[in-house]
Design a protein around this motif. Sequence first.
Motif, PDB file in Angstrom:
ATOM      1  N   MET A  43       0.845  -1.236   0.050  1.00  0.00           N
ATOM      2  CA  MET A  43       0.117   0.049   0.116  1.00  0.00           C
ATOM      3  C   MET A  43       0.890   1.365  -0.074  1.00  0.00           C
ATOM      4  SD  MET A  43      -3.131  -1.132   2.771  1.00  0.00           S
ATOM      5  CE  MET A  43      -4.165   0.084   2.143  1.00  0.00           C
ATOM      6  N   ARG A  44       1.488   1.437   1.189  1.00  0.00           N
ATOM      7  CA  ARG A  44       2.092   2.840   1.259  1.00  0.00           C
ATOM      8  C   ARG A  44       3.419   2.856   0.227  1.00  0.00           C
ATOM      9  NH1 ARG A  44       0.383   7.299   3.570  1.00  0.00           N
ATOM     10  NH2 ARG A  44       2.361   8.725   3.523  1.00  0.00           N
ATOM     11  N   PRO A  45       4.015   1.852  -0.354  1.00  0.00           N
ATOM     12  CA  PRO A  45       5.024   2.367  -1.313  1.00  0.00           C
ATOM     13  C   PRO A  45       4.379   2.772  -2.684  1.00  0.00           C
ATOM     14  CG  PRO A  45       5.253   0.069  -0.299  1.00  0.00           C
ATOM     15  CD  PRO A  45       4.074   0.684   0.216  1.00  0.00           C
ATOM     16  N   PHE A  46       3.218   2.569  -2.761  1.00  0.00           N
ATOM     17  CA  PHE A  46       2.524   2.960  -3.911  1.00  0.00           C
ATOM     18  C   PHE A  46       1.709   4.292  -3.958  1.00  0.00           C
ATOM     19  CE2 PHE A  46       3.395  -1.530  -4.042  1.00  0.00           C
ATOM     20  CZ  PHE A  46       4.212  -1.819  -5.105  1.00  0.00           C
ATOM     21  N   LEU A  47       1.767   4.813  -2.861  1.00  0.00           N
ATOM     22  CA  LEU A  47       0.750   6.096  -2.456  1.00  0.00           C
ATOM     23  C   LEU A  47       0.886   7.029  -3.611  1.00  0.00           C
ATOM     24  CD1 LEU A  47      -1.429   7.335  -0.879  1.00  0.00           C
ATOM     25  CD2 LEU A  47       0.394   8.228   0.620  1.00  0.00           C
TER      26      LEU A  47
ATOM     27  N   SER B 236       0.370   5.666  -7.623  1.00  0.00           N
ATOM     28  CA  SER B 236      -0.940   5.593  -7.744  1.00  0.00           C
ATOM     29  C   SER B 236      -1.849   6.708  -7.928  1.00  0.00           C
ATOM     30  CB  SER B 236      -1.570   4.536  -6.913  1.00  0.00           C
ATOM     31  OG  SER B 236      -1.715   5.143  -5.725  1.00  0.00           O
ATOM     32  N   ASP B 237      -1.234   7.865  -7.129  1.00  0.00           N
ATOM     33  CA  ASP B 237      -2.090   9.087  -7.228  1.00  0.00           C
ATOM     34  C   ASP B 237      -1.659   9.762  -8.633  1.00  0.00           C
ATOM     35  OD1 ASP B 237      -3.171  11.069  -5.732  1.00  0.00           O
ATOM     36  OD2 ASP B 237      -1.571  12.552  -6.209  1.00  0.00           O
ATOM     37  N   LYS B 238      -0.486   9.593  -9.025  1.00  0.00           N
ATOM     38  CA  LYS B 238      -0.169  10.010 -10.343  1.00  0.00           C
ATOM     39  C   LYS B 238      -0.455   9.552 -11.653  1.00  0.00           C
ATOM     40  CE  LYS B 238       3.853  12.946  -8.994  1.00  0.00           C
ATOM     41  NZ  LYS B 238       5.113  13.323  -9.043  1.00  0.00           N
ATOM     42  N   GLN B 239      -0.949   7.981 -11.446  1.00  0.00           N
ATOM     43  CA  GLN B 239      -1.541   7.290 -12.345  1.00  0.00           C
ATOM     44  C   GLN B 239      -3.029   6.845 -12.110  1.00  0.00           C
ATOM     45  OE1 GLN B 239       1.308   4.143 -13.510  1.00  0.00           O
ATOM     46  NE2 GLN B 239       2.740   5.289 -13.037  1.00  0.00           N
ATOM     47  N   PRO B 240      -4.094   7.758 -12.091  1.00  0.00           N
ATOM     48  CA  PRO B 240      -5.250   7.566 -11.747  1.00  0.00           C
ATOM     49  C   PRO B 240      -5.859   6.350 -12.815  1.00  0.00           C
ATOM     50  CG  PRO B 240      -5.225   9.594 -12.799  1.00  0.00           C
ATOM     51  CD  PRO B 240      -3.839   9.099 -12.602  1.00  0.00           C
ATOM     52  N   PRO B 241      -7.122   5.803 -12.578  1.00  0.00           N
ATOM     53  CA  PRO B 241      -7.755   4.835 -13.094  1.00  0.00           C
ATOM     54  C   PRO B 241      -8.243   5.463 -14.624  1.00  0.00           C
ATOM     55  CG  PRO B 241      -8.605   4.842 -11.124  1.00  0.00           C
ATOM     56  CD  PRO B 241      -7.869   5.916 -11.047  1.00  0.00           C
ATOM     57  N   GLU B 242      -8.271   4.837 -15.716  1.00  0.00           N
ATOM     58  CA  GLU B 242      -8.534   5.404 -16.919  1.00  0.00           C
ATOM     59  C   GLU B 242      -9.630   4.427 -17.382  1.00  0.00           C
ATOM     60  OE1 GLU B 242      -4.848   6.963 -19.215  1.00  0.00           O
ATOM     61  OE2 GLU B 242      -4.808   4.639 -18.879  1.00  0.00           O
TER      62      GLU B 242
ATOM     63  N   GLY C 279       4.619  22.098   1.980  1.00  0.00           N
ATOM     64  CA  GLY C 279       3.503  21.425   2.133  1.00  0.00           C
ATOM     65  C   GLY C 279       2.615  21.675   0.844  1.00  0.00           C
ATOM     66  N   TYR C 280       3.314  22.748  -0.051  1.00  0.00           N
ATOM     67  CA  TYR C 280       2.299  22.956  -1.053  1.00  0.00           C
ATOM     68  C   TYR C 280       3.041  22.518  -2.323  1.00  0.00           C
ATOM     69  CZ  TYR C 280      -0.283  25.922   1.987  1.00  0.00           C
ATOM     70  OH  TYR C 280      -1.065  26.507   3.006  1.00  0.00           O
ATOM     71  N   THR C 281       3.726  21.467  -2.168  1.00  0.00           N
ATOM     72  CA  THR C 281       4.454  21.027  -3.436  1.00  0.00           C
ATOM     73  C   THR C 281       4.287  19.456  -3.401  1.00  0.00           C
ATOM     74  OG1 THR C 281       6.710  20.489  -2.040  1.00  0.00           O
ATOM     75  CG2 THR C 281       6.487  22.801  -3.169  1.00  0.00           C
ATOM     76  N   GLU C 282       4.218  19.024  -4.668  1.00  0.00           N
ATOM     77  CA  GLU C 282       3.999  17.554  -4.865  1.00  0.00           C
ATOM     78  C   GLU C 282       5.117  16.656  -4.348  1.00  0.00           C
ATOM     79  OE1 GLU C 282       2.766  16.696  -8.756  1.00  0.00           O
ATOM     80  OE2 GLU C 282       0.820  17.749  -8.665  1.00  0.00           O
ATOM     81  N   ASP C 283       6.308  17.440  -4.583  1.00  0.00           N
ATOM     82  CA  ASP C 283       7.544  16.509  -4.129  1.00  0.00           C
ATOM     83  C   ASP C 283       7.628  15.949  -2.876  1.00  0.00           C
ATOM     84  OD1 ASP C 283       9.215  17.460  -6.888  1.00  0.00           O
ATOM     85  OD2 ASP C 283       8.142  19.241  -6.038  1.00  0.00           O
ATOM     86  N   PHE C 284       7.168  16.681  -1.927  1.00  0.00           N
ATOM     87  CA  PHE C 284       7.142  16.112  -0.602  1.00  0.00           C
ATOM     88  C   PHE C 284       6.094  15.317  -0.166  1.00  0.00           C
ATOM     89  CE2 PHE C 284       7.871  16.642   4.058  1.00  0.00           C
ATOM     90  CZ  PHE C 284       9.384  16.562   4.066  1.00  0.00           C
ATOM     91  N   ILE C 285       5.388  14.662  -1.152  1.00  0.00           N
ATOM     92  CA  ILE C 285       4.254  13.654  -0.537  1.00  0.00           C
ATOM     93  C   ILE C 285       5.020  12.397  -0.003  1.00  0.00           C
ATOM     94  CG2 ILE C 285       2.581  12.123  -1.569  1.00  0.00           C
ATOM     95  CD1 ILE C 285       1.969  14.084  -3.649  1.00  0.00           C
TER      96      ILE C 285
END
Length: 424
Positions: A53-57, A60-66, A418-424
């Motif tokens: 789960m956590r390794p793919f957070l 998977s957020d950047k590759q949503p369902p199609e 906190g306002y950057t994607e890089d720190f997810i």
Amino acid sequence: MPDPLYSRRNLHFMLYEVFDVLSLAKHPYFAAHDAESFNMVLDTAEGIAAKAMRPFLKESDKQPPELVDGNVKVHPAVHEYYRLFSESGLLTAGFDEKYGGQQLPKTMWAAIDFIIGNAHNGFEMFTSLSVGAARLLISFASSQLVNEYVPKILSGEWTATMCLTETQAGSSLSDIATTAYRQPGESYKIRGQKIFISAGHHDITKNIIHLVLARIQGAAKGVKGISLFVVPKKRITGSDLVDNDVHSIGIYHKMGQRSTPAMHLEFGAGNDCTGHLIGEVGKGLAYMFQMMNAARLGVGLGGTFIASAAYYASLQYARERPQGRRADSKTMNQPPVTIIHHPDVRRMLLLQKTFVEGSLSFLLQCFTYIDLEKISDEKDRQRYTDLLELLTPVAKTYGAEMGIVSVNNGLQVLGGYGYTEDFI
């Protein structure tokens, strides 16, 4: 997990000391359990969270369902998560032994859900929906329908959903227009559309079982005319699965649960969608409230486990990020301190900690009432039922609304990062 997003120590304190979950094991229904078995299921949940789960957070957020040509593809990691969760026995853990379950207390199931949702709330949605749908079928459907669908759902071979909302009705369920037409025998033709159906279409399993609110042709308007139907994406014909005229005509992408598709489904466009009535005519909404109330507690728990992840991420950052000097030592001769030493940062961290621990305790109290409802005599059972009816909407609202406040404080601790994607 290398960077824990919740406190196992605090969870143990609540389960064993605050709510004394071991006292439930004194009752015959829960007698197969003890501290060892309880800790084992928590360890299993942690293992799945850390591995699948956590390794793919972020990925998977950047590759949503199609949705492509009527078919939905979800992130490959969801497949592995669903397989592991099913094979581990966690999917069936809270069910009776006759359904392959472990008769695990709902209080412990909530703890499992907290752990996995904390790791990836988008993946958690798939399994929680299947659990809720299977429980509803067991409670209200005929033995024939239970035997046909529940074993497949609880084995992980099929998944399940709840289909309520429609474009013209929204949350005003008394205005739904999906219609069921009686057919010879005991089946119905279903025709209509539903929107925002979480996990309504995907490529994880060969079949998806939809629980659909619909109005039988000629039924009264309003709530009293609503019935509930089980409508599989593919129906069983002999030994084969054939299409049941259930189609995906649109996909919504959730903010914050981007790995879970929210579908716009059409039932019966070709007049070949078969459904079967669950329970009695006109009681569909009453039946669905069992799953809806479970989902309400799930929403409150969701706000809490997301806030927990935010708290522990911001706590770690505050311990590592040097910036400025202590309020009582402004001389440049002193080295910078980490921001956890600044009073306002500590205030934000403590607000988060207070919410996470308090809200989790409140929700576990509600789940404890469910367990006590199960094992109590009639008089006490009604008391716990009344308490649940009173507290469930409060638990949902508090967990969800204050969860936002808590997460926002975590965001502020991270400052610009906190306002950057890089720190997810």
